[in-house]
Design an enzyme around this catalytic site. Structure first.
Site, short mmCIF file in Angstrom:
data_model
loop_
_atom_site.label_atom_id
_atom_site.label_comp_id
_atom_site.label_asym_id
_atom_site.label_seq_id
_atom_site.Cartn_x
_atom_site.Cartn_y
_atom_site.Cartn_z
CE1 TYR A 118 5.23 -5.72 -1.51
CE2 TYR A 118 6.53 -4.89 0.33
CZ TYR A 118 5.35 -5.41 -0.17
OH TYR A 118 4.31 -5.64 0.69
CG ASP A 260 -3.02 -4.91 -3.16
OD1 ASP A 260 -3.05 -5.07 -1.92
OD2 ASP A 260 -2.07 -4.33 -3.73
CG ASP A 280 -0.41 -9.78 2.56
OD1 ASP A 280 0.00 -10.09 3.69
OD2 ASP A 280 0.22 -9.06 1.78
CG ASN A 425 2.56 0.65 1.21
OD1 ASN A 425 3.44 1.25 1.79
ND2 ASN A 425 2.08 -0.52 1.65
N1 LIG Z 1 1.76 -1.21 5.32
C1 LIG Z 1 1.18 -2.29 4.87
O1 LIG Z 1 1.69 -3.40 5.03
C2 LIG Z 1 -0.11 -2.17 4.15
C3 LIG Z 1 -0.58 -0.98 3.70
N2 LIG Z 1 -1.77 -0.91 3.03
C4 LIG Z 1 -2.15 0.38 2.51
O2 LIG Z 1 -3.30 0.87 3.17
C5 LIG Z 1 -4.04 1.67 2.28
C6 LIG Z 1 -5.50 1.27 2.38
O3 LIG Z 1 -5.67 -0.06 1.98
P1 LIG Z 1 -7.10 -0.78 2.15
O4 LIG Z 1 -7.58 -0.62 3.55
O5 LIG Z 1 -7.00 -2.15 1.65
O6 LIG Z 1 -7.98 0.10 1.18
P2 LIG Z 1 -9.52 0.33 1.24
O7 LIG Z 1 -9.91 0.94 -0.05
O8 LIG Z 1 -10.20 -0.90 1.69
O9 LIG Z 1 -9.68 1.43 2.40
C7 LIG Z 1 -9.32 2.77 2.29
C8 LIG Z 1 -9.99 3.53 3.43
O10 LIG Z 1 -9.54 4.87 3.42
C9 LIG Z 1 -10.65 5.71 3.53
N3 LIG Z 1 -10.43 7.02 2.93
C10 LIG Z 1 -10.33 7.30 1.61
N4 LIG Z 1 -10.20 8.64 1.45
C11 LIG Z 1 -10.19 9.18 2.69
C12 LIG Z 1 -10.11 10.51 3.19
N5 LIG Z 1 -9.97 11.55 2.36
N6 LIG Z 1 -10.15 10.68 4.52
C13 LIG Z 1 -10.28 9.65 5.35
N7 LIG Z 1 -10.36 8.37 4.94
C14 LIG Z 1 -10.33 8.14 3.62
C15 LIG Z 1 -11.77 4.98 2.83
O11 LIG Z 1 -13.03 5.48 3.23
C16 LIG Z 1 -11.51 3.57 3.31
O12 LIG Z 1 -12.08 3.36 4.57
C17 LIG Z 1 -3.42 1.50 0.91
O13 LIG Z 1 -2.63 2.64 0.62
C18 LIG Z 1 -2.53 0.31 1.04
O14 LIG Z 1 -1.39 0.40 0.24
C19 LIG Z 1 -2.55 -2.00 2.84
C20 LIG Z 1 -2.13 -3.23 3.26
C21 LIG Z 1 -0.84 -3.40 3.89
C1 LIG Z 2 1.68 -3.77 1.42
C2 LIG Z 2 0.38 -4.07 0.88
O1 LIG Z 2 -0.04 -5.21 0.88
C3 LIG Z 2 -0.42 -3.01 0.34
O2 LIG Z 2 -0.02 -1.85 0.40
O3 LIG Z 2 -1.50 -3.32 -0.18
MG LIG Z 3 -1.72 -5.44 -0.39
#
Ligand SMILES: NC(=O)C1=CN([C@@H]2O[C@H](COP(=O)(O)OP(=O)(O)OC[C@H]3O[C@@H](n4cnc5c(N)ncnc54)[C@H](O)[C@@H]3O)[C@@H](O)[C@H]2O)C=CC1
Ligand SMILES: CC(=O)C(=O)O
Ligand SMILES: [Mg+2]
Length: 612
Positions: A118, A260, A280, A425
């Site tokens: 993962y 994703d 998710d 991530n």
């Molecule tokens: N820990 C966990 O379980 C999870 C972690 N994530 C992680 O969260 C991150 C974001 O995922 P999503 O929200 O789905 O993506 P997304 O693309 O929907 O959102 C990304 C956000 O970050 C902002 N952003 C981009 N560049 C930026 C900057 N320079 N300064 C400030 N903000 C900025 C964008 O404007 C947007 O609002 C990914 O890296 C993903 O892997 C997502 C889901 C679960």
């Molecule tokens: C963990 C997860 O779902 C993500 O980083 O998109």
């Molecule tokens: Mg995800």
């Protein structure tokens, strides 16, 4: 426990048996030719008589192996592979050639293997999916197939209970990877099996090819997806409408997890009441962070009304988490407006405000957009921290290193126990490392990250970082939905998964101020989450397995464990079925495993097999 086989059993091996029936009973798969190999049959621990009936006799070396030997061999091979991606490749081969062995190994080495299967390694696997492609591992649905998705889906050879679907358009924090994002459904479903015991053959990794905005991929001769640019939102909607209907028609009751997608809000809105589905990244992430946050609030000693949360990132995960925490604050006595006002979201354009000049705000950001900024617009995270003076700093921005030493130091000046959650991530995108968080807050912060970081020595103590990753909840949400046969996944079920997670820590974990339970206990944690999810479904009246309504929590727990695939017992089941079929009731053979012997919620390992 002995695995001696009687020679009388072996001597009946000449009987012809309905192999397809054995497989159908064992796997619950339809009696039909298999396009993909059944990855259970080539196990070197199968007895000789089992091999004869499976018609794999002679296809594996003649010795009968023990689980211990297998494990040693696999770990030695794994150690000999130098890079994480080489280890990932080896584990993929193992999963595809001997699925029970793969999950036995995983169960015994959860902490060590999770980062290889993962995040973070799955990130590199996705970036290089077409380059490294060797074997089919899931189903691909192309935009060109629209109008007959049902036919393509009918090619999948197994009965499915759950699918994880992506269009590859936002893979972790790595951007649009097109069909190379298939690694994510494969990885998430491996966790479904390892953590929640969903039978591997009942899982469907699904990747929809709706084109990609990634030009580099489109121009890469090795890329295995279509070369069209990403389809429009309207085209995507029509395609997903057809896909949802076709999946549910083929497998009524199937649980569908969206993963994703770049903008997953419209599909969640559209399908969440009609299908058994959840997203998710919005909901699972919201729940897992809430689960850890409940414990962080207790430790920080700051009342909900005094919390001030800055979120870097206002996308699906950021807004999903903020919404879930809002609900928590409301349950703690704040009005909706008071709760909502605890959040300051920051995106690539700066702090999200109602009157921000430039592009209009995306709809999902409006709920948290500030209207109390008196026309002031704040751009950098550093300035937002100065403006808000937060108690909480969350990172869901995909910007590695965005929580600079200066910002972390300021968080420590402002708070006794600042909450610092860099959740992006894979590891390269984490807003800060565990080491930096501890160093620059002088060990004060309450920390969780999306990808794992190693344990740290700090002032003579071992500090263990929390991993705030949705892997703590989605397996239990999915298993709960399957077992109670719910018609839809409600918000209360998602919330219940978070509450259940927050209560799943053992006394010594609470004592050590952990926010999340030890990952090695993930099966036990998933049982607790599953039970919470089922109870919430029952309260909401969306469950269809009515027999589960009147059983006690203890019985429910037993039932959940009983329904979970156990790679140790699974192996024994095949042997037992074969023994029954040949009419041998050998007194020296025993059913595999005792319950919960090794603390990971999986049955204890049987001893050395001795087939001769
Ligand atoms: N820990 C966990 O379980 C999870 C972690 N994530 C992680 O969260 C991150 C974001 O995922 P999503 O929200 O789905 O993506 P997304 O693309 O929907 O959102 C990304 C956000 O970050 C902002 N952003 C981009 N560049 C930026 C900057 N320079 N300064 C400030 N903000 C900025 C964008 O404007 C947007 O609002 C990914 O890296 C993903 O892997 C997502 C889901 C679960
Ligand atoms: C963990 C997860 O779902 C993500 O980083 O998109
Ligand atoms: Mg995800």
């Amino acid at each position: 426990m002995s695995h001696n086989r009687t020679t009388s059993t072996a001597s009946k091996s000449g009987n012809s048996l309905p192999l397809a029936n054995i497989k159908a009973a064992h796997h619950g798969a339809p009696v039909r030719p298999h396009v993909l190999p059944l990855p259970t049959d080539y196990d070197t621990t199968h007895t000789l008589e089992a091999r004869k009936y499976l018609k794999t006799y002679g296809l594996t070396p003649p010795g009968v192996d023990s689980f211990e030997n297998q494990s040693k061999r696999c770990l030695a091979i794994l150690a000999s592979r130098k890079t994480p991606i080489e280890k990932y490749q080896y584990l993929s081969v193992l999963r595809n050639t001997n699925v029970n062995l793969f999950y036995r190994l995983f169960a015994e080495n959860v902490k060590e293997l999770t980062p290889l299967i993962y995040t973070p390694t799955v990130g590199e696997a996705c970036q290089r999916w077409s380059e490294l492609y060797t074997q089919p591992e899931g189903l691909y649905l192309s935009y060109e197939d629209r109008g007959h998705l049902h036919n393509v889906i009918s090619n999948w050879p197994h009965d499915v209970e759950i699918t994880v679907v992506t269009d590859g358009s936002r893979i972790l924090g790595l951007g649009d990877l097109g069909i190379d994002g298939m690694g994510i459904p494969v990885g998430k479903l491996s966790l479904y099996t390892a953590c929640a015991g969903i039978h591997p053959l009942k899982t469907l990794p699904l990747c929809v090819d709706l084109g990609t905005s990634n030009e580099e991929k489109r121009n890469d001769p090795l890329y295995l997806g279509s070369r069209r640019p990403k389809v429009t939102a309207e085209e995507e909607k029509d395609f997903l409408d057809e896909m949802m209907a076709a999946l549910t028609e083929r497998w009524p009751g199937i649980v569908i997890q969206y993963e994703d997608f770049k903008n997953p809000f419209p599909s969640l809105e559209r399908y969440q009441e009609t299908y058994t589905m959840f997203n998710d990244d919005i909901q699972g992430t919201g729940a897992v962070i809430l689960g850890g946050f409940i414990n962080a609030v207790i430790q920080s000693g700051v009342a909900p009304a005094d919390q001030r949360a800055v979120f870097l990132g206002a996308g699906s995960a950021g807004v999903g988490v903020a919404k879930q925490l809002t609900e928590f604050f409301m349950k703690e006595g704040l009005s909706e407006d008071e709760a909502r006002k605890r959040f300051w979201l920051v995106d690539s354009q700066g702090m999200v405000t109602m009157d921000r000049p430039g592009r209009p705000l995306a709809e999902h950001k409006l709920y948290f957009a500030r209207d109390d900024n008196d026309g002031k617009q704040v751009q950098s995270l550093e300035d937002v921290v100065e403006y808000v003076k937060p108690t909480i700093l969350m990172g869901l921005s995909t910007i590695g290193g965005a929580f600079t030493p200066k910002i972390l130091e300021r968080m420590a000046e402002l708070n006794d126990r600042p909450v610092v959650f860099p959740l992006s991530n894979p590891s390269s995108k984490s807003e800060c490392t565990f080491e930096d968080a501890i160093k620059y807050t002088k060990g004060k912060c309450l920390f969780a990250s999306g990808s794992p970081f190693p344990t740290l020595q700090w002032e003579g103590k071992d500090l263990v970082p929390g991993q705030g990753n949705n892997m703590y909840v989605f397996p239990g949400i999915g298993l709960g939905a399957i077992l109670c046969k719910c018609v839809s996944v409600t918000q209360n079920m998602i919330y219940a998964s978070a509450e259940a997670l927050s209560t799943s820590l053992l006394p010594d974990e609470v004592e050590a101020n952990w926010l999340y339970p030890d990952i090695r206990r993930i099966r036990d944690v998933s049982v607790i989450v599953t039970r919470g999810v089922i109870r919430a479904a029952q309260k909401d009246g969306v469950d269809r397995e009515l027999a589960l309504r009147n059983i006690s929590d203890e019985d429910m727990e037993q039932y959940i464990r009983h329904r979970m695939y156990d790679p140790f017992k699974e192996h024994e089941k095949v042997d037992e079925e074969i023994r029954e079929l040949v009419g041998s009731k050998s007194p020296t053979t025993t059913a595999g495993a005792q319950a919960n012997g090794n603390g990971n919620g999986i049955a204890s390992r049987p001893g050395t097999a001795n087939g001769h």
